[in-house]
Design an enzyme around this catalytic site. Structure first.
Site, PDB file in Angstrom:
ATOM      1  N   LYS A 278      -0.530  -7.725  -6.605  1.00 21.40           N
ATOM      2  CA  LYS A 278      -1.114  -7.595  -7.837  1.00 21.40           C
ATOM      3  C   LYS A 278      -0.549  -9.098  -8.620  1.00 21.40           C
ATOM      4  O   LYS A 278       0.444  -9.397  -8.313  1.00 21.40           O
ATOM      5  CB  LYS A 278      -0.675  -6.705  -8.794  1.00 21.40           C
ATOM      6  CG  LYS A 278      -1.140  -5.262  -8.431  1.00 21.40           C
ATOM      7  CD  LYS A 278      -0.420  -4.201  -9.267  1.00 21.40           C
ATOM      8  CE  LYS A 278      -0.967  -2.730  -8.900  1.00 21.40           C
ATOM      9  NZ  LYS A 278      -2.266  -2.519  -9.178  1.00 21.40           N
ATOM     10  N   ARG A 352      -4.380   6.921  -3.492  1.00 23.71           N
ATOM     11  CA  ARG A 352      -5.355   7.954  -2.710  1.00 23.71           C
ATOM     12  C   ARG A 352      -5.038   8.277  -1.493  1.00 23.71           C
ATOM     13  O   ARG A 352      -5.289   9.230  -0.908  1.00 23.71           O
ATOM     14  CB  ARG A 352      -6.759   7.541  -3.055  1.00 23.71           C
ATOM     15  CG  ARG A 352      -7.284   6.257  -2.296  1.00 23.71           C
ATOM     16  CD  ARG A 352      -8.334   5.597  -2.612  1.00 23.71           C
ATOM     17  NE  ARG A 352      -8.258   4.965  -3.985  1.00 23.71           N
ATOM     18  CZ  ARG A 352      -9.269   4.268  -4.725  1.00 23.71           C
ATOM     19  NH1 ARG A 352     -10.659   4.251  -4.240  1.00 23.71           N
ATOM     20  NH2 ARG A 352      -9.158   3.731  -5.967  1.00 23.71           N
TER      21      ARG A 352
END
Ligand code: BES
Ligand code: MN
Ligand code: ZN
Length: 500
Positions: A278, A352
């Protein structure tokens, strides 16, 4: 790890004379602004000292009925009065919760180095309103204790919620409020603790500590057990960090309970994005990426403490997502617990993968309903903003149960669809499915991905709390800057509504 201690809170039928600060409401009633909860005696003393009633003093100092607006007035005899806007006079428990929160945040600034005794006079009579006042006051008192352990001075010495109702229900409402607020503050503390202090191993130990003294069984799978057990999501995501992953399971099985809910939380103690790293500004707040795990653990603690008659199994999937020579790569194929293979399209879509392992494991316990909580996607923040969480579900029956609980608890969720064809976006040429689709509807594809790991026929709701889990802005109502404890109150209310 430092932790916040709730101030003592009592219920009284009249305003204690030794209160340093009195919190009152100010509401619109048939076009007129009226004070709510004003003790007669206080008004008498103010009138004697200042030559006019408190309502006049409040007006002249600019008090408004706007929700959350506060004005501090001199009371009599050195006492101070905080007038909080309530909006319309027919208030909901949530409006009272917010007002009490604003009142306590204001009161906390008044004492200087001396802690203040606060009386909350908001004319609460119904148990739900009393609970709202007590919860709001406790939540508004929260402050994070510095990691250095440096004792920031205690701002609130005690809280008294004033209610004309002396009924047993009123006392029970206050007890429930205390338990729930303590759980919300526990979740906040965990979220606010930086990732060099709270990582999977220490988080799992903290979860074990939180379960102590309650009828909760605790099981912790460490990195070796996860690898042996075939938990390929947690093992891959946690593989880049020197702090190995953990899967924590709490189980609560009170006598006589038939309904069984499973709670599953995302516990990424820090999300760098992994090899899909990021940018700096997007990474800074990523210690909050375990807020889902914090919420399910804290809620389970509260459910056990309240002795609710419902079975709960709680899973917290903990890993640190780091880039390194042992990190999982984009295009790697992982095998989730239970055998489904997944092609990793982006190492920043790590949540996830750990949730998939935990959802499959949760399904093995045969629950009636699975609720998962995760700071899963930036897309849900784009869609719903920072104050509303997304809710996606197997069907409207599951969605409505959670939405009703959220309404009771005073938390904001908005249902989003999982449109037909969403699952097809996850078709993979090299595995059973890919971990992501394109940019469009990112929150919905993430939900569709999770749904493939929920057993057929089991009710399921997915709460994407990426927006409200962490408040980067100034505090408001009972919400501090930093970790908010989002979803704890809804999960407890859900368990309350499903009791046998
Ligand atoms: N933890 C983030 C989601 C997030 C974003 C939480 C902002 C709180 C605030 C998650 O792991 C993530 O990085 N999601 C990606 C998914 C994408 C790579 C498919 C995202 O939303 O960009
Ligand atoms: Mn990520
Ligand atoms: Zn994440």
């Amino acid at each position: 790890m430092t932790s916040f201690t709730l101030p003592p809170l009592t219920l009284a039928t009249s305003c204690p004379s030794d209160a340093d600060v009195v919190v009152l409401g100010f509401a619109d009633s048939a076009g007129r602004a009226v004070l709510v909860g004003l003790p007669k005696d206080l008004d008498k003393r103010v009138t004697k000292q200042f030559g006019r009633p408190l309502l006049d003093v409040a007006r002249s100092l600019g008090a408004t009925t706007n929700p959350g607006a506060t004005v501090t007035l001199p009371g009599a005899d050195g006492q101070r009065v905080i007038v909080v806007g309530l909006g319309e006079i027919d208030v909901t428990p949530e409006q009272v919760r917010r007002a009490a929160g604003s009142g306590l945040r204001t009161a906390a600034k008044l004492g200087g180095d001396r802690a203040v005794k606060v009386a909350v006079c908001l004319d609460a009579v119904e148990p739900e309103v009393i609970r709202g006042a007590a919860e709001g006051a406790l939540l508004g008192s929260y402050s994070f204790v510095k990691v250095s352990g440096e004792q920031s001075p205690v701002a609130i010495a005690s809280i008294t919620v004033v209610s004309s109702s002396g009924k047993p229900e009123a006392r029970r409402a206050v007890e429930t409020a205390r338990t729930v607020a303590a759980a919300v503050c526990l979740a906040r503390d965990w979220v606010n603790t930086p990732a060099n202090v709270l990582y999977p191993e220490t988080f799992a130990e903290a979860a074990r500590g939180a379960a102590k003294g309650l009828r909760l069984d605790v099981e912790v799978l460490d990195d070796k057990a996860l690898e042996r057990g075939g938990y390929g999501g947690l093992t891959a995501v946690g593989g880049g960090s020197s702090h190995g992953p953990r899967l924590v399971r709490l189980s609560y099985a009170p006598r006589g309970a038939k309904t069984h809910i499973a709670l599953v939380g995302k516990g990424i103690t820090f999300d760098t994005g992994g090899l899909n790293i990021k940018p700096g500004e997007g990474m800074f707040t990523m210690k909050n990426d375990m807020a889902g795990a914090a919420a399910v653990l804290a809620a389970t603690r509260a459910i056990a403490e309240l002795g609710l008659k419902v079975n709960v199994t709680c899973y917290a999937a903990m890993a640190e997502n780091m880039p390194s020579g042992t990190a999982y790569r984009p295009s790697d194929v992982l095998t989730i617990f239970g055998g489904t293979t997944v092609e990793n399209v982006n190492s920043d879509a790590e949540g996830r993968l750990v949730m998939a392992d935990a959802l499959v494991r949760a399904g093995r316990d045969n629950p009636d309903l699975i609720v998962d909580v995760a700071t899963l996607t930036g897309a849900v923040v784009v869609a719903l903003g920072e104050r509303v969480a997304g809710l996606m579900a197997s069907d409207d029956a599951a969605a409505d149960r959670v939405l009703d609980a959220a309404e009771t608890a005073g938390e904001a969720f908005w249902q989003l669809p999982i449109p037909d064809g969403t699952r097809a976006k996850l078709d993979s040429k090299v595995a059973d499915l890919r971990s992501g689709g394109n940019r469009a509807g990112g929150a919905l594809t993430a939900a569709a991905f999770l749904q493939t790991f929920v057993p057929e026929g089991v009710l399921w709701a997915h709460l994407d709390i990426a927006g409200p889990a962490f408040n980067e802005d100034a505090p408001y109502d009972y919400v501090p800057t930093g970790g908010t404890g989002t979803a704890v109150r809804t999960l407890v209310a859900l368990a309350q509504s499903l009791q046998d």
